[in-house]
Design an enzyme around this catalytic site. Structure first.
Site, short mmCIF file in Angstrom:
data_model
loop_
_atom_site.label_atom_id
_atom_site.label_comp_id
_atom_site.label_asym_id
_atom_site.label_seq_id
_atom_site.Cartn_x
_atom_site.Cartn_y
_atom_site.Cartn_z
N LYS A 104 4.87 -2.76 1.83
CA LYS A 104 4.49 -2.32 3.17
C LYS A 104 5.61 -1.44 3.74
CE LYS A 104 0.82 -5.42 3.34
NZ LYS A 104 0.39 -6.80 3.29
N SER A 119 -1.18 -10.44 9.92
CA SER A 119 -1.63 -9.14 9.42
C SER A 119 -2.86 -8.61 10.13
CB SER A 119 -1.88 -9.22 7.92
OG SER A 119 -2.89 -10.16 7.64
N HIS A 176 4.58 -8.20 6.85
CA HIS A 176 4.56 -7.12 7.85
C HIS A 176 5.81 -7.11 8.72
CE1 HIS A 176 0.44 -5.77 7.12
NE2 HIS A 176 0.22 -7.04 6.80
C1 LIG Z 1 -0.25 -7.54 2.27
C2 LIG Z 1 0.06 -8.96 2.40
C3 LIG Z 1 0.40 -9.73 1.28
C4 LIG Z 1 0.31 -9.19 -0.11
O1 LIG Z 1 1.31 -8.26 -0.39
P1 LIG Z 1 1.09 -7.22 -1.58
O2 LIG Z 1 2.46 -6.84 -1.96
O3 LIG Z 1 0.30 -6.09 -1.03
O4 LIG Z 1 0.37 -7.94 -2.67
C5 LIG Z 1 0.76 -11.02 1.49
N1 LIG Z 1 0.79 -11.56 2.73
C6 LIG Z 1 0.45 -10.86 3.82
C7 LIG Z 1 0.51 -11.50 5.16
C8 LIG Z 1 0.06 -9.53 3.69
O5 LIG Z 1 -0.30 -8.84 4.77
#
Ligand SMILES: *Cc1c(COP(=O)(O)O)cnc(C)c1O
Length: 389
Positions: free
Chosen positions: A241, A182, A210
């Site tokens: 996302k 991320s 992602h």
């Molecule tokens: C954003 C993210 C999460 C958390 O996801 P949410 O649905 O926003 O709680 C978990 N792991 C990674 C790698 C992320 O980038």
């Protein structure tokens, strides 16, 4: 010696300010794809994880609206009580088929999916072998589980092997990595991670927050990208996302899912996903499969941004994903760059400690399928000006 609550709060905030690590939220009055309105000002955003613009897709909004009318705003209870709605079941079937797995379970967020799954699988006496750049939700999950945590160097398979050897005396072993990281936007060699885990009798888990909807020929994620579908034991992802809705998920074998239903605390002790979010996510996954042109457009924009950053000498290698970080260094310098870009009408988020190491503050550009050629040209001008003074 103890301090009053307000003394404690004041001291912590002062420390953050002095270190250039103070954070605040900006009120966004309008969110429309690549355009956002902040403090009365319309900005072009390079900050959203809604890479394909699906959160605003008319079909996604319509599906959410229909679910809202049919079920109301909330699920009303845990899914294990009376909150297990048809929209949840339909979404889980859709996720399983999208990820080429037999089953799936959804959570209220991706963060909770990591917490709930890692803690359901390992505990004291077990070991987790975790990439050193894994997301905070994975770090928190590992800590909460009580298992021994061994970090391997980021994306380094020799280091992973060494840690697997070191972990041999533990009972069960879980290897965990993000598939698209991320912060750095690079991709883990997921087939190798799964293969090494298997060689040492460990289980493998990837976080596709992602990657879902982004990489692989049909956007199914890293397994499709590396042509190793089915090799990873536990596939986690988020619906917040590229899917453009809200929620997290686990895809895997039916037995894994049944275990989660029985022992995963964030699933048992938290209310089921809001029906509108579930219906929106189902529709988004359908669109991901039927409209590959969204992904193509996204990657055209990634290529443009890569080219621009190379021209400006801001990055040496092109990013393979829509996450395109530019390392600035000092926290205060990165914040200044953020503010100058904001003045020019751009939102480019700053990543600071503890998200990245101290002294490695980073501007993280996220590409979107919705960025127009004109907006990218404007960004190019703004970054050029930024470099000149
Ligand atoms: C954003 C993210 C999460 C958390 O996801 P949410 O649905 O926003 O709680 C978990 N792991 C990674 C790698 C992320 O980038």
């Amino acid at each position: 010696m103890s301090e009053t609550l307000s003394e404690y709060i004041e001291r912590k905030l002062k420390e953050a300010r002095e270190a250039g690590l103070h954070r605040r939220m900006r009120e966004v009055a309008r969110l429309d794809g690549a355009q956002v309105e902040i403090a009365g000002k319309t900005c072009i955003s390079f900050a959203s994880n809604d890479y394909l613009g699906l959160s605003r897709h008319p079909k996604v909004i319509a599906a959410a609206g229909k679910a809202l009318e049919k079920y109301g705003a909330g699920a009303g209870s845990s899914r294990l009580v009376i909150g297990n709605l048809s929209v949840h079941q339909e979404l889980e079937r859709r996720i399983a088929s999208f990820k080429k797995r037999q089953a799936a379970r959804i959570y209220a967020t991706g963060y909770l999916a990591n917490i709930g799954t890692v803690c359901a699988l390992v505990g004291p006496g077990d070991a987790i072998i975790s990439d050193s750049k894994n997301h905070a939700s994975i770090i928190d999950a590992c800590r909460l589980s009580g298992a021994k945590i061994l970090l391997y160097n980021h994306n380094d398979m020799n280091s992973l092997r060494e840690k697997l050897i070191e972990a041999q005396s533990f009972n069960n072993k879980l290897v965990i990595a993000e598939s698209i990281f991320s912060i750095d936007g690079d991709i883990a060699p997921v087939g190798d991670v799964a293969g090494l885990a298997k060689e040492f009798g460990a289980w493998s888990m990837i976080d596709e927050a992602h990657a879902t909807g982004i990489i692989g020929e049909n956007g199914r994620g890293a397994e499709e990208h590396f042509n190793c579908t089915g090799e990873v034991d536990i596939v986690m992802g988020t619906l917040s996302k590229a899917v453009g809705a809200q929620g997290g998920f686990i895809a895997g074998d039916p037995e894994l899912v049944e275990l989660l239903t029985n022992t995963s605390r964030p699933l048992i002790y938290s209310t089921g996903l809001a029906p509108a979010a579930a219906a929106a996510a189902t529709e988004s996954l359908k669109i991901m499969e039927s409209q590959p042109e969204l992904r193509e457009k996204l990657f055209e924009n990634v290529t443009q941004i890569n080219k621009m950053l190379a021209d400006l000498g801001l990055r040496e290698t092109p990013s393979e994903t829509p996450i395109i970080p530019v390392v600035i260094g000092k926290e205060q310098d990165a914040v200044k760059a953020f503010e100058k870009l904001f003045d020019k009408g751009f939102i480019v988020p700053v990543m600071r400690y503890p998200t990245v190491p101290r002294g490695k503050a980073t501007l993280r550009l996220s590409a979107s399928a919705l960025h127009t050629p004109g907006q990218l040209t404007q960004l190019h001008h703004a970054l050029t000006e930024l470099q000149q003074n």
